[in-house]
Design an enzyme around this catalytic site. Structure first.
Site, mmCIF file in Angstrom:
data_model
loop_
_atom_site.group_PDB
_atom_site.id
_atom_site.type_symbol
_atom_site.label_atom_id
_atom_site.label_comp_id
_atom_site.label_asym_id
_atom_site.label_seq_id
_atom_site.Cartn_x
_atom_site.Cartn_y
_atom_site.Cartn_z
ATOM 1 N N GLU A 52 -8.574 3.900 11.809
ATOM 2 C CA GLU A 52 -7.584 3.568 12.828
ATOM 3 C C GLU A 52 -7.454 4.731 13.796
ATOM 4 O OE1 GLU A 52 -3.352 4.163 11.228
ATOM 5 O OE2 GLU A 52 -4.434 3.615 9.379
ATOM 6 N N ASP A 77 0.863 -1.181 0.000
ATOM 7 C CA ASP A 77 0.000 0.000 0.000
ATOM 8 C C ASP A 77 0.891 1.220 0.000
ATOM 9 O OD1 ASP A 77 0.033 1.129 3.043
ATOM 10 O OD2 ASP A 77 0.002 -1.062 3.083
ATOM 11 N N ASP A 103 -9.983 2.920 5.593
ATOM 12 C CA ASP A 103 -8.885 2.873 6.564
ATOM 13 C C ASP A 103 -9.350 3.612 7.810
ATOM 14 O OD1 ASP A 103 -6.594 3.180 8.080
ATOM 15 O OD2 ASP A 103 -5.432 4.197 6.525
#
Length: 290
Positions: A180, A89, A178
């Site tokens: 987090e 990534d 994503d």
């Protein structure tokens, strides 16, 4: 000539009475109290992460080592290489990527950061997204979530219309959410566990409405437990991308019986974080095909 009336124009100023002075002092004190009590400018950390000076710098896994630790040097994962596919990534931090180098090292899929919040687009997205495709990789895009900046629906729409879409060309993977640790403030972005679950569900539902695909959820077990209460309701629909910098992926969040992707290191032998797909190449192709 007689002196003018002290209260008349051009005469001496009229002397204030004690009562008037007390009234003025009281008014000034009240105004000062209001100024002191009024909230100051909103903290970028708490209310508007898109106003933070580092806005746009976050990337997949950028907060993991700080909060959870893990291997800080490259450690090969403890898996059967014939049953997995190696991938990377990347984000703007990698700039223009030498995709041929990655291909020659065995990398066969790539995820590229497309967006963050509703105000950031990766300036290297075209080179990274198209470059990985042109070299022969299966590629996809990811969105860095800022749940305290705007709604899940707004961010899913921004992502889907700025690089995060999907096409049935056999070379495009579904988009990734994503989600987090907050790189700009409090761990859970100031949201309760139930509010966070609602935000993720709204993002997922909106992304599906735009693309016809269920978004992949990238997270860590620790963050998911803290910020969603280890909610188990996404495992039946959304593929899991687990982040853990160790030789094994460890315990998974509730609801998921297996991982689809695993980010196993932030210090791979070539650029970008390195990841595994949990299956052989034909299964990765199947995920791309939907």
């Amino acid at each position: 000539m007689p002196l003018s009336d002290p209260g008349a124009r051009g005469g001496f100023p009229r002397r204030r009475s004690p009562r008037t002075l007390r009234t003025l002092v009281g008014a000034l004190a009240a105004a000062l109290a209001l100024l002191l009590a009024a909230p100051g400018p909103a903290s970028a950390d708490d209310d508007d992460p898109q106003a933070h000076p580092d806005f746009g710098s976050a990337f997949m896994g950028s907060t993991v080592l700080e909060h959870e630790g893990g291997n800080r040097t490259y450690v090969p994962p403890d898996v059967d290489p014939t049953a997995t596919v190696e991938g990377v990534d990347v984000s703007s931090h990698q700039g223009n990527v030498a995709w041929s180098t990655l291909w020659n090292s065995g990398v066969r899929f790539a995820y590229v950061k497309a967006t963050e919040g509703t105000g950031y687009r990766n300036p290297y997205f075209t080179q990274q997204y198209n470059g990985s495709y042109d070299i022969g990789m299966i590629r996809g895009a990811y969105h860095f979530a800022l749940p305290n900046a705007s709604s899940g629906a707004a961010q899913a729409t921004y992502f889907a219309t700025n690089g995060g879409g999907w096409s049935a060309d056999g070379k495009t993977l579904p988009g990734v959410l994503d989600i987090e640790y907050n790189p700009y403030g409090s761990t859970c972005y100031g949201l309760s566990q139930s509010a966070m679950v609602d935000w993720i569900r709204e993002f997922s539902d909106t992304y599906r409405a735009h693309t016809g695909r269920d978004v992949v959820i990238y997270t860590t077990t620790d963050w998911w437990t803290q910020c969603t209460g280890n909610n188990a309701s996404f495992g039946a629909t959304n593929p899991l991308w687990i982040a853990r910098y160790a030789s094994t992926p460890g315990t998974l969040p509730a609801g998921w019986g297996f991982w689809t992707f695993w980010q196993y290191t932030s210090t791979g032998p070539t650029v970008g974080d390195h990841n595994l797909f949990n299956g052989a190449m034909d299964r990765l192709q199947a995920l791309a095909n939907g």
